[in-house]
Design an enzyme around this catalytic site. Structure first.
Site, short mmCIF file in Angstrom:
data_model
loop_
_atom_site.label_atom_id
_atom_site.label_comp_id
_atom_site.label_asym_id
_atom_site.label_seq_id
_atom_site.Cartn_x
_atom_site.Cartn_y
_atom_site.Cartn_z
N GLY A 45 -7.11 -31.63 22.93
CA GLY A 45 -6.98 -33.03 23.35
C GLY A 45 -6.56 -33.21 24.79
N ALA A 118 -16.43 -39.18 15.55
CA ALA A 118 -16.32 -39.75 14.20
C ALA A 118 -16.10 -41.25 14.26
CB ALA A 118 -15.13 -39.10 13.48
N GLY A 188 5.07 -44.53 37.55
CA GLY A 188 5.56 -44.03 36.26
C GLY A 188 5.59 -42.51 36.31
N ILE A 190 3.53 -40.13 35.28
CA ILE A 190 2.33 -39.40 35.72
C ILE A 190 2.14 -39.59 37.23
CG2 ILE A 190 -0.20 -39.27 35.50
CD1 ILE A 190 0.15 -39.89 32.51
N ARG A 278 -1.37 -45.69 29.80
CA ARG A 278 -2.45 -45.25 28.92
C ARG A 278 -2.57 -46.19 27.73
NH1 ARG A 278 -4.44 -40.35 30.01
NH2 ARG A 278 -4.96 -39.90 27.84
N HIS A 450 27.62 -17.83 31.82
CA HIS A 450 27.88 -18.07 33.24
C HIS A 450 27.11 -17.05 34.06
CE1 HIS A 450 29.98 -19.15 36.89
NE2 HIS A 450 30.19 -17.87 37.12
C1 LIG Z 1 -1.38 -36.22 33.22
C2 LIG Z 1 -0.64 -36.24 31.90
C3 LIG Z 1 0.51 -35.50 31.77
C4 LIG Z 1 1.20 -35.49 30.55
N1 LIG Z 1 2.33 -34.75 30.47
C5 LIG Z 1 3.01 -34.72 29.29
C6 LIG Z 1 4.16 -33.90 29.14
O1 LIG Z 1 4.58 -33.21 30.06
N2 LIG Z 1 4.78 -33.89 27.94
C7 LIG Z 1 4.35 -34.65 26.88
O2 LIG Z 1 4.96 -34.62 25.81
N3 LIG Z 1 3.26 -35.45 26.99
C8 LIG Z 1 2.58 -35.49 28.17
N4 LIG Z 1 1.44 -36.25 28.27
C9 LIG Z 1 1.05 -37.09 27.11
C10 LIG Z 1 0.32 -36.23 26.07
O3 LIG Z 1 -0.82 -35.66 26.67
C11 LIG Z 1 -0.08 -37.10 24.88
O4 LIG Z 1 1.06 -37.76 24.38
C12 LIG Z 1 -0.70 -36.26 23.77
O5 LIG Z 1 -1.85 -35.59 24.24
C13 LIG Z 1 -1.05 -37.15 22.58
O6 LIG Z 1 -1.64 -36.37 21.59
P1 LIG Z 1 -2.69 -36.99 20.56
O7 LIG Z 1 -3.04 -35.89 19.63
O8 LIG Z 1 -2.16 -38.25 20.03
O9 LIG Z 1 -3.95 -37.40 21.45
P2 LIG Z 1 -4.85 -36.63 22.49
O10 LIG Z 1 -4.22 -35.43 23.03
O11 LIG Z 1 -5.32 -37.68 23.46
O12 LIG Z 1 -6.08 -36.13 21.61
C14 LIG Z 1 -6.97 -37.03 21.02
C15 LIG Z 1 -8.29 -36.31 20.79
O13 LIG Z 1 -9.12 -37.15 20.00
C16 LIG Z 1 -10.47 -37.00 20.42
N5 LIG Z 1 -11.21 -38.17 19.95
C17 LIG Z 1 -11.02 -39.47 20.31
N6 LIG Z 1 -11.85 -40.27 19.61
C18 LIG Z 1 -12.58 -39.46 18.80
C19 LIG Z 1 -13.57 -39.69 17.84
N7 LIG Z 1 -13.99 -40.92 17.55
N8 LIG Z 1 -14.10 -38.64 17.19
C20 LIG Z 1 -13.68 -37.37 17.46
N9 LIG Z 1 -12.72 -37.08 18.36
C21 LIG Z 1 -12.17 -38.13 19.01
C22 LIG Z 1 -10.33 -36.91 21.93
O14 LIG Z 1 -11.47 -36.31 22.51
C23 LIG Z 1 -9.07 -36.06 22.07
O15 LIG Z 1 -9.39 -34.69 22.15
C24 LIG Z 1 0.72 -36.26 29.46
C25 LIG Z 1 -0.46 -37.00 29.59
C26 LIG Z 1 -1.13 -36.99 30.80
C27 LIG Z 1 -2.41 -37.79 30.91
#
Ligand SMILES: Cc1cc2nc3c(=O)[nH]c(=O)nc-3n(C[C@H](O)[C@H](O)[C@H](O)COP(=O)(O)OP(=O)(O)OC[C@H]3O[C@@H](n4cnc5c(N)ncnc54)[C@H](O)[C@@H]3O)c2cc1C
Length: 474
Positions: A45, A118, A188, A190, A278, A450
């Site tokens: 993701g 999906a 923020g 990011i 986001r 320490h």
């Molecule tokens: C630049 C950046 C830095 C970050 N740094 C941090 C950090 O240091 N620490 C931290 O905790 N969080 C960080 N985050 C936030 C973190 O990336 C997200 O909170 C996390 O990825 C959320 O996980 P998720 O599984 O909910 O979604 P995601 O990781 O967004 O995964 C969702 C997946 O669903 C797939 N998808 C979407 N719709 C469909 C569909 N209809 N069918 C099939 N697949 C689909 C997408 O392709 C994606 O792969 C950061 C985010 C960014 C953008």
């Protein structure tokens, strides 16, 4: 269940293979359920491919170069040259290793992996559209579904991402050369992490932010340390400025902003990164078909079991709302899988740590002093400045502090705010303490190695008790 190459039915359909979805799928597989995980883009993701991991890889690599070039006080004279393309290739190698690991772990847990997008087609049916045009689709029947489709960057009207001049964080993590200058819209976490990276790489970074300081949501003194360090690096901040429009200008662009009195300001740069937050990905799922409606901000609301309003559909991670963090997504994914498997499991959001990988880092957990007072506690605060910590000085670090918030009546630790190098690691001890219901005294009496930064954690708790040795008690 797989028949030939046509999947016809599954106990659990997990949509999205980010840290929410893949963890839900692996846990459900471990618990003996038949699981199908659908991903339209890349395993891991946002977190593994375009978020946490790539950004932290670039932050670490940049720090190697920056720290070497900034160590004359330690008697080190170096002028490191940075090849951004190579740095990005190295970062991609780290990402590949991790995403490959996710795929292997899923397979080892018996998860059926399906590539495609999906969408719901009925209460217990989803349609999976494979790849591009003409590559077909299939229908999957499911008992339970876990929606973990994550989030995407918010676009500011007039600043649609083109990957060339107007970048989202995703493109900003994959540039092949350091731009001479960059306007960053949004201060923020990011925006601040990437501003620090690019300023350290030699780019002139200008940050425009609508509010009056960096890192909205963090306490003033926490944000101040990070802003002052970024300013010392050369980042130019303009607060109270809303991004309004942009146009091409010579080899670069001019970004126009407007303040609340309608005054226009102009900032020239080679590129513009827009990092204003986001939004959840719920609009492409045909949610009506399964009987679900997102709230007005697009999120799916869930209960303490990660269950949506529809009994057999769960939602985890960014799509289920704040805090939008990878480890929250994974924790929710585990709960959803366990509930589907009939195990007793529930979400516990009281001790979720958060880290910002700026310079210095920020780590927080639990309540601030104000939040504790609002919740009816009688907060007692202990603080230890980094400049009084021996290890910090050996790292040539002086800015920052460890602060703990306890309840004066019971002595329980309620929360902590850390601004320090490795704050992302230091906060783990405090998260454990809050989670376990430890008292200030427990942490103060824990013998810390320490010389380490973690001594500041023990000292902050001792300070709250009026017993600190290496700083004046409050
Ligand atoms: C630049 C950046 C830095 C970050 N740094 C941090 C950090 O240091 N620490 C931290 O905790 N969080 C960080 N985050 C936030 C973190 O990336 C997200 O909170 C996390 O990825 C959320 O996980 P998720 O599984 O909910 O979604 P995601 O990781 O967004 O995964 C969702 C997946 O669903 C797939 N998808 C979407 N719709 C469909 C569909 N209809 N069918 C099939 N697949 C689909 C997408 O392709 C994606 O792969 C950061 C985010 C960014 C953008």
């Amino acid at each position: 269940m797989v028949v030939g190459d046509v999947t016809t039915g599954t106990d659990v359909l997990v949509i999205g293979a980010g840290p929410g979805g893949y963890v839900a799928a692996i846990r459900a597989g471990q618990l003996g359920l038949d699981v199908t995980l659908v991903e339209r883009d890349a395993y891991g993701g946002t977190c593994l491919n375009y978020g946490c991991i790539p950004s932290k890889a670039l932050i670490s690599a940049t720090d190697v170069a920056h720290d070497a070039g900034d160590a004359e006080e330690m008697g080190i004279y170096a002028d490191p040259a940075v090849d951004l393309q190579r740095m990005v290739e190295w970062k991609d190698g780290v990402v590949d290793q991790l995403t490959g690991g996710v795929e292997k772990l899923c397979k080892a847990s018996g998860v059926n992996l399906v590539e495609g997008r999906a969408e719901f087609a009925g209460e217990h049916t989803a349609r999976i559209v494979h790849g591009g045009e003409g590559q077909g689709s299939e229908t999957i029947e499911f008992e339970h579904a876990v929606v973990s489709t994550g989030s995407r960057p918010i676009e500011v009207p007039g600043f649609e991402f083109d990957g060339e001049q107007i970048l989202s964080s995703r493109e900003a993590l994959a540039l092949d050369a350091v731009p001479a200058s960059m306007v960053v819209v949004g201060a923020g976490y990011i925006g601040m992490e990437l501003s620090t990276v690019y300023q350290k790489l030699g780019c002139d970074v200008t940050v425009v932010e609508m509010l009056d300081d960096v890192l909205p949501g963090y306490e003033d003194d926490v944000a101040r340390v990070v802003r002052e360090r970024a300013e010392a690096l050369g980042v130019d901040f303009h607060f109270g400025q809303a991004a309004d429009s942009w146009e091409e200008a010579g080899d670069g662009i001019t970004v126009r902003t407007e303040d609340e009195d309608g005054e226009i300001a102009e900032f020239g740069a080679e590129k513009c990164l827009v990092a204003v937050g986001r939004q959840p990905v719920t609009d492409t799922l045909n949610l009506e078909a399964v009987g679900l409606e997102p709230n007005e901000d697009g999120f799916l609301e869930t209960d303490h079991e990660a269950r949506t309003d529809v009994e057999h559909v769960f939602a985890v991670g960014d799509v289920a709302g704040e805090p939008m963090l990878a480890h929250t997504a994974s924790a929710e994914g585990e709960v959803a899988a366990e509930v589907v498997a009939g195990e007793p499991a529930a979400l516990d959001h009281q001790a979720i740590p958060a880290a910002v990988f700026t310079d210095p880092e920020i780590g927080t957990v639990g309540m601030t002093e104000d939040e504790a007072a609002e919740a009816g506690f009688d907060p007692v605060v202990g603080q230890f400045p980094l400049r009084a910590n021996g290890r910090a000085l050996t790292l040539d670090e002086r800015d920052g502090f460890v602060r703990v918030v306890g309840d004066d009546d019971s002595g329980f630790l309620l929360g902590a705010q850390v601004v320090a190098p490795e704050a992302s690691e230091l906060i783990a001890e405090l998260a454990l303490a809050v989670e376990m219901g430890a008292q200030l005294e427990d942490v103060a009496a824990t013998i810390h190695t320490h010389p380490t930064l973690s001594e500041a954690v023990g000292e902050a708790c001792a300070n709250a008790l009026g017993e600190a040795i290496h700083t004046l008690n409050r």
